[in-house]
Design a protein around this motif. Sequence first.
Motif, PDB file in Angstrom:
ATOM      1  N   ARG A   1      -3.157  -6.564   0.432  1.00 54.23           N
ATOM      2  CA  ARG A   1      -2.128  -7.389  -0.190  1.00 54.23           C
ATOM      3  C   ARG A   1      -1.974  -6.963  -1.637  1.00 54.23           C
ATOM      4  O   ARG A   1      -2.783  -6.235  -2.199  1.00 54.23           O
TER       5      ARG A   1
ATOM      6  N   GLN B   1       5.602   2.628   0.733  1.00 56.18           N
ATOM      7  CA  GLN B   1       6.401   1.460   1.086  1.00 56.18           C
ATOM      8  C   GLN B   1       5.496   0.365   1.655  1.00 56.18           C
ATOM      9  O   GLN B   1       4.590   0.665   2.428  1.00 56.18           O
TER      10      GLN B   1
ATOM     11  N   ILE C   1       4.691  -2.875   4.114  1.00 55.76           N
ATOM     12  CA  ILE C   1       5.087  -3.249   5.469  1.00 55.76           C
ATOM     13  C   ILE C   1       5.222  -4.758   5.533  1.00 55.76           C
ATOM     14  O   ILE C   1       4.514  -5.483   4.826  1.00 55.76           O
ATOM     15  N   SER C   2       6.138  -5.221   6.341  1.00 50.94           N
ATOM     16  CA  SER C   2       6.345  -6.663   6.502  1.00 50.94           C
ATOM     17  C   SER C   2       5.205  -7.254   7.322  1.00 50.94           C
ATOM     18  O   SER C   2       4.804  -6.696   8.344  1.00 50.94           O
TER      19      SER C   2
ATOM     20  N   GLY D   1       5.508 -10.373   8.428  1.00 51.45           N
ATOM     21  CA  GLY D   1       6.154 -11.529   9.026  1.00 51.45           C
ATOM     22  C   GLY D   1       6.578 -12.505   7.955  1.00 51.45           C
ATOM     23  O   GLY D   1       6.204 -12.384   6.792  1.00 51.45           O
TER      24      GLY D   1
ATOM     25  N   HIS E   1       9.200 -14.389   5.370  1.00 46.34           N
ATOM     26  CA  HIS E   1      10.277 -13.906   4.511  1.00 46.34           C
ATOM     27  C   HIS E   1       9.798 -12.939   3.438  1.00 46.34           C
ATOM     28  O   HIS E   1      10.490 -11.996   3.097  1.00 46.34           O
ATOM     29  N   LYS E   2       8.630 -13.167   2.872  1.00 47.28           N
ATOM     30  CA  LYS E   2       8.201 -12.370   1.728  1.00 47.28           C
ATOM     31  C   LYS E   2       6.840 -11.718   1.891  1.00 47.28           C
ATOM     32  O   LYS E   2       6.429 -10.963   1.028  1.00 47.28           O
TER      33      LYS E   2
ATOM     34  N   VAL F   1       4.189  -9.223   2.496  1.00 43.08           N
ATOM     35  CA  VAL F   1       4.088  -7.787   2.689  1.00 43.08           C
ATOM     36  C   VAL F   1       2.667  -7.328   2.388  1.00 43.08           C
ATOM     37  O   VAL F   1       1.896  -8.023   1.732  1.00 43.08           O
TER      38      VAL F   1
END
Length: 73
Positions: A15, A41, A43-44, A46, A48-49, A51
């Motif tokens: 994180r 980059q 990664i999501s 899940g 909304h925010k 990552v």
Amino acid sequence: MLTTKSGTFGGRILRLPDVKELVGLSRSAIYRRIAQGDFPQPISLGGHKAVGWHAASIEQWIASRPSARGGQQ
């Protein structure tokens, strides 16, 4: 501590607070480098925010930096 005995993070997802600590950059500097294509980059995770970053991609980025190679380019 984020490293294992082998010096790698394995398949962990890191994180932002961990990434900031490891690379020594602020949140805004990390996202600026992402926009410039000079940082892995996220990664999501899940939602909304939420990552994270693959630990291996952060390790590779750190190893690619000139300071990690003794200042050589």
